[in-house]
Design a protein around this motif. Sequence first.
Motif, PDB file in Angstrom:
ATOM      1  N   VAL A 134     -25.454  36.593  -5.385  1.00 26.54           N
ATOM      2  CA  VAL A 134     -24.983  37.344  -6.114  1.00 26.54           C
ATOM      3  C   VAL A 134     -24.115  37.014  -5.272  1.00 26.54           C
ATOM      4  N   ASP A 135     -22.572  37.412  -6.490  1.00 24.07           N
ATOM      5  CA  ASP A 135     -21.408  36.926  -5.702  1.00 24.07           C
ATOM      6  C   ASP A 135     -19.974  37.684  -6.793  1.00 24.07           C
ATOM      7  N   GLY A 136     -20.294  39.385  -7.527  1.00 23.98           N
ATOM      8  CA  GLY A 136     -19.275  39.992  -8.766  1.00 23.98           C
ATOM      9  C   GLY A 136     -20.716  39.650  -9.912  1.00 23.98           C
ATOM     10  N   ARG A 137     -19.744  38.676 -10.345  1.00 24.01           N
ATOM     11  CA  ARG A 137     -19.546  38.810 -11.956  1.00 24.01           C
ATOM     12  C   ARG A 137     -21.121  37.558 -12.013  1.00 24.01           C
ATOM     13  N   TRP A 138     -20.496  37.059 -11.106  1.00 25.70           N
ATOM     14  CA  TRP A 138     -22.226  36.147 -11.295  1.00 25.70           C
ATOM     15  C   TRP A 138     -23.069  35.667 -10.137  1.00 25.70           C
ATOM     16  N   ALA A 139     -24.249  35.130 -11.315  1.00 20.29           N
ATOM     17  CA  ALA A 139     -25.142  35.538  -9.764  1.00 20.29           C
ATOM     18  C   ALA A 139     -25.978  33.507 -10.574  1.00 20.29           C
ATOM     19  N   ALA A 140     -26.577  33.527  -9.303  1.00 12.69           N
ATOM     20  CA  ALA A 140     -27.434  31.821  -9.772  1.00 12.69           C
ATOM     21  C   ALA A 140     -28.481  32.017  -8.501  1.00 12.69           C
ATOM     22  N   PHE A 141     -29.622  31.092  -9.122  1.00 12.39           N
ATOM     23  CA  PHE A 141     -31.231  32.000  -8.817  1.00 12.39           C
ATOM     24  C   PHE A 141     -31.586  30.453  -9.263  1.00 12.39           C
ATOM     25  N   TRP A 153     -38.085  21.951 -10.226  1.00 11.51           N
ATOM     26  CA  TRP A 153     -37.594  23.272 -10.119  1.00 11.51           C
ATOM     27  C   TRP A 153     -36.457  22.998 -11.101  1.00 11.51           C
ATOM     28  N   THR A 154     -35.500  24.308 -11.751  1.00 14.31           N
ATOM     29  CA  THR A 154     -34.190  24.564 -12.673  1.00 14.31           C
ATOM     30  C   THR A 154     -33.375  25.567 -11.429  1.00 14.31           C
ATOM     31  N   LEU A 155     -32.274  25.351 -11.107  1.00 14.50           N
ATOM     32  CA  LEU A 155     -31.378  25.905 -10.768  1.00 14.50           C
ATOM     33  C   LEU A 155     -30.508  26.442 -12.080  1.00 14.50           C
ATOM     34  N   ARG A 156     -30.069  27.882 -12.271  1.00 15.29           N
ATOM     35  CA  ARG A 156     -29.341  28.410 -13.465  1.00 15.29           C
ATOM     36  C   ARG A 156     -28.769  29.505 -13.044  1.00 15.29           C
ATOM     37  N   SER A 157     -27.087  29.325 -13.674  1.00 15.23           N
ATOM     38  CA  SER A 157     -26.189  30.136 -12.908  1.00 15.23           C
ATOM     39  C   SER A 157     -26.313  32.011 -14.527  1.00 15.23           C
ATOM     40  N   TRP A 158     -26.199  32.750 -14.203  1.00 14.34           N
ATOM     41  CA  TRP A 158     -25.821  33.732 -14.697  1.00 14.34           C
ATOM     42  C   TRP A 158     -24.841  34.376 -14.654  1.00 14.34           C
ATOM     43  N   ASP A 159     -24.460  35.275 -15.762  1.00 13.67           N
ATOM     44  CA  ASP A 159     -22.717  36.062 -15.649  1.00 13.67           C
ATOM     45  C   ASP A 159     -23.108  37.206 -16.864  1.00 13.67           C
ATOM     46  N   GLU A 160     -22.315  38.282 -15.517  1.00 14.83           N
ATOM     47  CA  GLU A 160     -22.861  39.515 -15.398  1.00 14.83           C
ATOM     48  C   GLU A 160     -22.048  39.931 -17.025  1.00 14.83           C
ATOM     49  N   ARG A 161     -20.995  39.071 -17.559  1.00 14.86           N
ATOM     50  CA  ARG A 161     -19.909  39.451 -18.859  1.00 14.86           C
ATOM     51  C   ARG A 161     -21.232  39.807 -20.095  1.00 14.86           C
ATOM     52  N   PRO A 177     -35.121  19.463   0.229  1.00 14.79           N
ATOM     53  CA  PRO A 177     -35.460  20.676   0.623  1.00 14.79           C
ATOM     54  C   PRO A 177     -34.910  21.650  -0.799  1.00 14.79           C
ATOM     55  N   LEU A 178     -35.410  22.373  -1.136  1.00 16.42           N
ATOM     56  CA  LEU A 178     -35.723  23.084  -2.735  1.00 16.42           C
ATOM     57  C   LEU A 178     -34.452  23.614  -2.361  1.00 16.42           C
ATOM     58  N   PRO A 179     -34.047  24.579  -4.133  1.00 19.67           N
ATOM     59  CA  PRO A 179     -32.600  25.052  -3.961  1.00 19.67           C
ATOM     60  C   PRO A 179     -32.152  26.435  -3.153  1.00 19.67           C
ATOM     61  N   GLN A 180     -31.163  26.904  -2.681  1.00 23.44           N
ATOM     62  CA  GLN A 180     -31.168  27.582  -2.169  1.00 23.44           C
ATOM     63  C   GLN A 180     -29.875  28.374  -2.536  1.00 23.44           C
ATOM     64  N   PRO A 181     -29.195  28.937  -3.272  1.00 25.53           N
ATOM     65  CA  PRO A 181     -27.899  28.796  -3.733  1.00 25.53           C
ATOM     66  C   PRO A 181     -27.155  29.900  -2.992  1.00 25.53           C
ATOM     67  N   PHE A 182     -26.105  29.638  -2.898  1.00 27.46           N
ATOM     68  CA  PHE A 182     -24.910  30.540  -2.424  1.00 27.46           C
ATOM     69  C   PHE A 182     -23.863  30.126  -3.090  1.00 27.46           C
ATOM     70  N   VAL A 183     -23.608  31.846  -3.346  1.00 30.47           N
ATOM     71  CA  VAL A 183     -22.268  31.739  -5.144  1.00 30.47           C
ATOM     72  C   VAL A 183     -21.009  32.390  -4.254  1.00 30.47           C
ATOM     73  N   ARG A 184     -19.971  31.313  -4.152  1.00 32.22           N
ATOM     74  CA  ARG A 184     -18.733  32.040  -3.266  1.00 32.22           C
ATOM     75  C   ARG A 184     -17.707  31.607  -4.525  1.00 32.22           C
ATOM     76  N   GLY A 185     -17.040  32.918  -4.380  1.00 33.20           N
ATOM     77  CA  GLY A 185     -15.549  32.025  -5.341  1.00 33.20           C
ATOM     78  C   GLY A 185     -15.747  32.098  -6.869  1.00 33.20           C
ATOM     79  N   GLY A 186     -17.078  32.073  -7.556  1.00 35.53           N
ATOM     80  CA  GLY A 186     -17.163  31.545  -8.948  1.00 35.53           C
ATOM     81  C   GLY A 186     -18.195  30.134  -8.843  1.00 35.53           C
ATOM     82  N   ARG A 187     -18.248  29.773  -8.216  1.00 31.43           N
ATOM     83  CA  ARG A 187     -18.735  28.313  -7.223  1.00 31.43           C
ATOM     84  C   ARG A 187     -20.411  28.137  -7.312  1.00 31.43           C
ATOM     85  N   VAL A 188     -21.031  27.722  -7.176  1.00 30.52           N
ATOM     86  CA  VAL A 188     -22.356  27.775  -6.632  1.00 30.52           C
ATOM     87  C   VAL A 188     -22.395  26.362  -5.730  1.00 30.52           C
ATOM     88  N   PHE A 189     -23.528  26.658  -4.699  1.00 35.39           N
ATOM     89  CA  PHE A 189     -23.042  25.800  -3.318  1.00 35.39           C
ATOM     90  C   PHE A 189     -25.034  25.776  -3.017  1.00 35.39           C
TER      91      PHE A 189
END
Length: 415
Positions: A134-141, A153-161, A177-189
């Motif tokens: 999670v990073d501010g407005r955005w979550a990824a899971f 598996w499926t990787l998704r983002s979620w918009d708090e707004r 590798p299974l996905p471990q997302p990292f959310v930084r500045g509105g981008r997901v790695f």
Amino acid sequence: MGTSGRSRPRRPAVGAALLAGIVLTGCSPAPAPTPTPAPNPTARPAPSASGTTRTACEVPLPASWRSAFAAGELRVPAGERAVLTEVGPAARWTVVQLSDDRRRRAALVQDGRSPRTLLDFADPVEHQLLSADVDGRWAAFAVLEGRTLASPWTLRSWDERTGRTRVLARSGGRPGPLPQPFVRGGRVFWAQGTGGGEATVYVAPASGGAPRALHTGVLDMPFAAGGLLAWREADASGTATRLSAVSFATMRAAPLPAPLAKLRDFRSAASDGSSTSDGSSTSDGSDRSDGSDGSDRSDRSTWAWIAGEQEPKLMVWRTGQPAPVAEVTGSPAAEGIDQVGISGELVTWRTPEAAYALDLRSAAYSRITPQYGYAQARGGALAIAHSEGDAKAAGSRSVIQVVRADRLPKLPGCA
């Protein structure tokens, strides 16, 4: 991560809850915590590759830590069972999987408020929450759509707004590798398998859009290291492993400090993911060192990893040290050691029996969970989870406790 330091990286250890057996298979009964052994003054660590050692000793878990854990218990809605997935900097947020007899969902708990649903799973039996950030407005899971690590598996983002979710990536049937997302500045790695035994590190807008490939190689799941995204990968010869990294800010390859660039044949590497030891964060709840301000601040970090196979040892390197230090060796604390994490002055890890924490201020460590418990550590936060009773049986209770790691008193040292 893979178990053999000299082989090509294999599918890494991922999802502490999955590996703890809580999500996929359930826990065995968790008895009351057994007394922690008294310090062993005769224990001596095996020499590290650098020749630098420090004898860390085991101490009983202090009453002050037990009280802090009890006070930090996560309150779960009545009738639902929680599984810990991730904890955020300064313990400001926690991502959990919540289940009852008819429903399973990914949920975000922020600042002690009621859980907010990120996604209701289409299959409340088979689908499992794998990882999140999670990073501010955005979550990824990421959601694992089956009961084995080979499941799609499926990787998704979620918009708090808006509360809207978007699909960012799918497994595509390729191992990796299974996905471990990292959310930084509105981008997901994240990283995922791309065929031929290789995996690719990607970045995509959290709002949706085509992913951009940043690096491809034989690599394990990446981890955050201040302003860097780092990972273990096979070197050019294919006979050893090394660390590589890209900058969150520039999305280009980034250099590592000399003691880390020299690392070979290790596993389960981790960094504190924060430039500060107190877990301080920006106003939106993200790490100050996330690279969103255009700087890489990995030069003020703590790194840890596991070296050795027959006699594994927990190695630690901090800025200013000329070489890594072997901190913990021997049974039971280093037996089957995996899932290394760092939060400020604490280094955590898990064995097949329990989770432990090393306090770098006192060079002492302690068992912090009952049997089969696990931990998450990050940016001034520490979360532990275990089951009271048989997780497969009626009447069992999942326990998640979240604390500010930087507010825990120093573990007592040994004479």
